[in-house]
Design a protein around this motif. Structure first.
Motif, PDB file in Angstrom:
ATOM      1  N   LEU A   1      51.007   0.310 -57.682  1.00 30.73           N
ATOM      2  CA  LEU A   1      51.861   1.451 -57.391  1.00 30.73           C
ATOM      3  C   LEU A   1      52.513   1.950 -58.682  1.00 30.73           C
ATOM      4  O   LEU A   1      53.124   1.181 -59.417  1.00 30.73           O
ATOM      5  CB  LEU A   1      52.945   1.055 -56.385  1.00 30.73           C
ATOM      6  CG  LEU A   1      53.925   2.148 -55.975  1.00 30.73           C
ATOM      7  CD1 LEU A   1      53.225   3.215 -55.152  1.00 30.73           C
ATOM      8  CD2 LEU A   1      55.083   1.547 -55.177  1.00 30.73           C
TER       9      LEU A   1
ATOM     10  N   SER B   1      59.321   4.273 -42.630  1.00 31.51           N
ATOM     11  CA  SER B   1      59.487   3.146 -43.542  1.00 31.51           C
ATOM     12  C   SER B   1      60.921   3.164 -44.058  1.00 31.51           C
ATOM     13  O   SER B   1      61.646   4.145 -43.871  1.00 31.51           O
ATOM     14  CB  SER B   1      58.502   3.245 -44.716  1.00 31.51           C
ATOM     15  OG  SER B   1      58.720   2.213 -45.652  1.00 31.51           O
TER      16      SER B   1
ATOM     17  N   GLN C   1      49.625   5.553 -55.265  1.00 29.61           N
ATOM     18  CA  GLN C   1      48.911   4.278 -55.163  1.00 29.61           C
ATOM     19  C   GLN C   1      47.606   4.371 -55.934  1.00 29.61           C
ATOM     20  O   GLN C   1      46.794   5.277 -55.702  1.00 29.61           O
ATOM     21  CB  GLN C   1      48.630   3.946 -53.692  1.00 29.61           C
ATOM     22  CG  GLN C   1      48.090   2.548 -53.468  1.00 29.61           C
ATOM     23  CD  GLN C   1      49.145   1.481 -53.724  1.00 29.61           C
ATOM     24  OE1 GLN C   1      50.294   1.639 -53.344  1.00 29.61           O
ATOM     25  NE2 GLN C   1      48.751   0.400 -54.376  1.00 29.61           N
TER      26      GLN C   1
ATOM     27  N   ASN D   1      58.522   9.776 -51.728  1.00 33.78           N
ATOM     28  CA  ASN D   1      57.500   8.790 -51.353  1.00 33.78           C
ATOM     29  C   ASN D   1      56.796   9.255 -50.083  1.00 33.78           C
ATOM     30  O   ASN D   1      57.367   9.237 -48.993  1.00 33.78           O
ATOM     31  CB  ASN D   1      58.155   7.420 -51.123  1.00 33.78           C
ATOM     32  CG  ASN D   1      57.128   6.320 -50.898  1.00 33.78           C
ATOM     33  OD1 ASN D   1      55.929   6.571 -50.872  1.00 33.78           O
ATOM     34  ND2 ASN D   1      57.601   5.107 -50.717  1.00 33.78           N
ATOM     35  N   ASN D   2      55.550   9.683 -50.238  1.00 30.55           N
ATOM     36  CA  ASN D   2      54.767  10.162 -49.097  1.00 30.55           C
ATOM     37  C   ASN D   2      53.887   9.019 -48.581  1.00 30.55           C
ATOM     38  O   ASN D   2      52.709   8.911 -48.901  1.00 30.55           O
ATOM     39  CB  ASN D   2      53.903  11.357 -49.518  1.00 30.55           C
ATOM     40  CG  ASN D   2      53.059  11.892 -48.377  1.00 30.55           C
ATOM     41  OD1 ASN D   2      53.375  11.676 -47.212  1.00 30.55           O
ATOM     42  ND2 ASN D   2      51.981  12.571 -48.713  1.00 30.55           N
ATOM     43  N   TYR D   3      54.469   8.157 -47.764  1.00 27.69           N
ATOM     44  CA  TYR D   3      53.695   7.049 -47.203  1.00 27.69           C
ATOM     45  C   TYR D   3      52.924   7.476 -45.960  1.00 27.69           C
ATOM     46  O   TYR D   3      52.204   6.663 -45.358  1.00 27.69           O
ATOM     47  CB  TYR D   3      54.590   5.848 -46.889  1.00 27.69           C
ATOM     48  CG  TYR D   3      55.884   6.171 -46.198  1.00 27.69           C
ATOM     49  CD1 TYR D   3      55.918   6.517 -44.854  1.00 27.69           C
ATOM     50  CD2 TYR D   3      57.089   6.131 -46.886  1.00 27.69           C
ATOM     51  CE1 TYR D   3      57.103   6.816 -44.219  1.00 27.69           C
ATOM     52  CE2 TYR D   3      58.291   6.428 -46.258  1.00 27.69           C
ATOM     53  CZ  TYR D   3      58.298   6.762 -44.926  1.00 27.69           C
ATOM     54  OH  TYR D   3      59.479   7.065 -44.300  1.00 27.69           O
TER      55      TYR D   3
ATOM     56  N   PHE E   1      49.127   6.805 -45.587  1.00 22.38           N
ATOM     57  CA  PHE E   1      48.612   5.522 -45.103  1.00 22.38           C
ATOM     58  C   PHE E   1      48.568   5.455 -43.576  1.00 22.38           C
ATOM     59  O   PHE E   1      48.279   4.405 -43.011  1.00 22.38           O
ATOM     60  CB  PHE E   1      49.467   4.372 -45.643  1.00 22.38           C
ATOM     61  CG  PHE E   1      49.561   4.347 -47.137  1.00 22.38           C
ATOM     62  CD1 PHE E   1      48.428   4.212 -47.921  1.00 22.38           C
ATOM     63  CD2 PHE E   1      50.787   4.472 -47.767  1.00 22.38           C
ATOM     64  CE1 PHE E   1      48.509   4.195 -49.300  1.00 22.38           C
ATOM     65  CE2 PHE E   1      50.879   4.459 -49.149  1.00 22.38           C
ATOM     66  CZ  PHE E   1      49.745   4.327 -49.920  1.00 22.38           C
TER      67      PHE E   1
ATOM     68  N   GLY F   1      61.593   9.294 -48.068  1.00 17.73           N
ATOM     69  CA  GLY F   1      60.306   8.882 -47.546  1.00 17.73           C
ATOM     70  C   GLY F   1      59.808   9.855 -46.500  1.00 17.73           C
ATOM     71  O   GLY F   1      60.586  10.363 -45.679  1.00 17.73           O
TER      72      GLY F   1
ATOM     73  N   PRO G   1      62.213   2.829 -47.608  1.00 20.26           N
ATOM     74  CA  PRO G   1      61.801   2.691 -49.010  1.00 20.26           C
ATOM     75  C   PRO G   1      62.825   1.902 -49.832  1.00 20.26           C
ATOM     76  O   PRO G   1      64.024   1.924 -49.548  1.00 20.26           O
ATOM     77  CB  PRO G   1      61.707   4.137 -49.500  1.00 20.26           C
ATOM     78  CG  PRO G   1      61.727   4.990 -48.284  1.00 20.26           C
ATOM     79  CD  PRO G   1      62.442   4.229 -47.241  1.00 20.26           C
TER      80      PRO G   1
END
Length: 497
Positions: free
Chosen positions: A371, A426, A366, A416-418, A421, A439, A428
């Protein structure tokens, strides 16, 4: 006499068809050298500084900052003189000498589009013109650049005024649509005009050859100020009768009625640049890929302990720290070696599943621009330390907007390392045209049954979104279970290290 060369927005590669002007690096009237960056543009892939293939005086710019231009649209025009005058010139137009009328004169605007234009002046002729050393699609490189005479700054400054005067004379013969703003020597004069919304084309310069000076701009500003003050003075000078017999009765007081507050204006944000590219790719992914998601909770306590041991071994001389993302990336490459179905893509034209031999691992990052997904090339051949160093380099380039199109394309699997946040899970959206994305949520202390007893452990949720065309649930579940096993028992990775 100098010629005016038109520099058009070149093809920046990777199938890009447009770019947004972010920042102009030169002003009208500036002297530029060959291959000097003149504008910074934002494509759907990255920020790019565009070099000018001509050397001379900038006579016009096309497009304000924030304007989106298609490839092939004019960027700026440059008045190019002889090599003896400017020290560097643009590619000569091989057909200028044989043309007729104004086309061969000083006022002709020469547009070099295609390799022929770049090679005609640089590869043949008298050898007075130099070609750009940068490879710009549509401009070429001409003949191999021989020794280019270095321009001393003091020599360049000594000729600025003379060439600006010549540029004004040249631009006077160019049609109004091509001329753009009149060349002005002093940047202070241009800034002063911009601050007061003055169109320099409407002013008559009092300098040599009609050059606009600071006194001309200040005079125009005073005229505008006096013109705006005149109506106010006239309204204040309304005559009043000397005597009034009776005071004029005032209308009866009316109760004030509250006016409804104006509704806030609707804000419209253009989908362009990186944001527009992401929107197109995500929408295409949803349209074309029948995706499914499975997830599992994993005890990451041992993984965090292994990371601490790696980073403490060897002391300060051991090199940069190994990140959790680097360890997860290495786990992904090991899992893809066991389940190659997920390192593939679907060819709709031939209705084939194409399994890819190399793992080009993308990771979501991000940034202020939106993104982006930088790609670690050949991740299957790297260890955790090498992957971590490459992730750190690409992340820094993403934050500064310096990622190249090649560093943002060609991925085969995305991580994807969300969790950064502060969320646990999630679903993805797959990065089209890839077949899967892993994810990772946040790693937080939670109650967990460990070896038959209830304990507080570091728990993470893992989710896998996959293209159901390339595999079924058994393959996707096996991949995710192997990743979870490596997180819970990092020693499982020893087989592939």
């Amino acid at each position: 006499m100098p010629k005016v060369f038109e520099f058009k927005l070149p093809d920046l590669g990777e199938g890009l068809t447009e770019a947004e002007i972010v920042r102009w690096l030169v002003e009208v009237g500036d002297v530029v050298a060959i291959d000097q960056p003149v504008v910074e543009v934002e494509t759907a892939k990255a920020m790019v500084e565009v070099p000018c293939p001509y050397g001379g005086v900038v006579t016009a710019r096309f497009g304000d900052e924030g304007t989106e231009l298609p490839v092939g649209a004019p960027l700026l025009t440059v008045a190019v003189g002889s090599e003896g005058a400017l020290g560097s010139v643009g590619p000569a137009d091989s057909g200028a000498g044989s043309g007729s009328g104004a086309g061969a004169g000083a006022g002709a605007v020469v547009s070099a589009v295609g390799p022929g234009a770049g090679s005609g002046g640089a590869g043949s002729g008298s050898g007075e013109a130099e070609a750009s050393g940068n490879v710009l699609v549509g401009y070429g490189t001409g003949a191999p650049v021989a020794r280019r005479r270095r321009i001393r700054p003091e020599a360049m400054a000594a000729t600025v005024a003379a060439h600006v005067t010549a540029a004004v004379a040249v631009s006077a013969a160019v049609p109004e649509a091509v001329q753009g703003p009149i060349a002005v020597v002093s940047p202070l004069v241009r800034k002063l005009a911009r601050q007061h919304d003055l169109d320099l084309r409407q002013l008559a310069g009092s300098g040599p050859d009609g050059l606009i000076l600071r006194a001309d701009v200040e005079s125009a500003i005073r005229a505008l100020t006096e013109g705006a003050a005149a109506p106010t003075q006239a309204s204040a000078a309304v005559s009043v009768p000397e005597s009034v017999s009776e005071p004029t009765p005032l209308p009866p007081m009316q109760p004030s009625v509250a006016q409804p507050a104006a509704s806030p204006a609707v804000e419209r944000i253009p989908l362009r640049g990186v944001r527009g590219a992401v929107a197109d790719k995500l929408a295409r992914s949803r349209r074309e890929i029948p995706d499914a998601t499975c997830w599992v909770d994993a005890d990451a306590t041992e993984l965090m302990a292994a990371r601490s041991a790696m980073n403490s071994a060897g002391g300060p001389a051991a090199g940069p720290k190994v990140s959790v993302l680097a360890l997860l990336a290495r786990i992904c490459t090991a899992a893809l070696a066991r389940f190659p179905e997920l390192n593939s893509t679907v060819d709709l034209e031939t209705r084939e599943i194409v399994r890819l031999p190399e793992v080009h691992l993308g990771f979501a990052a991000q940034t202020e621009r939106g993104l982006v997904v930088p790609v670690v090339r050949n991740a299957q051949a790297r260890n955790a330390e090498s992957i971590g160093a490459e992730i750190a380099r690409l992340t820094e380039a993403a934050r500064t907007g310096r990622l190249t199109p090649a560093e943002l394309t060609g991925g085969t699997f995305t991580l994807n390392n969300y969790g950064v946040f502060g969320v646990d899970g999630s679903t993805p959206i797959i990065n089209h045209p890839e077949a899967a994305m892993l994810g990772v949520g946040r790693i937080v202390p939670k109650p967990w049954v460990h070896e038959g007893d209830l304990a507080v452990r570091q728990v993470v949720q893992l989710s896998l979104t996959f293209d159901h065309r390339v595999c079924d649930g058994g393959t996707a579940g096996g991949f995710l279970r192997y990743v979870a096993d490596c997180v819970e028992q990092p020693a499982v990775l020893l087989r592939t290290l």
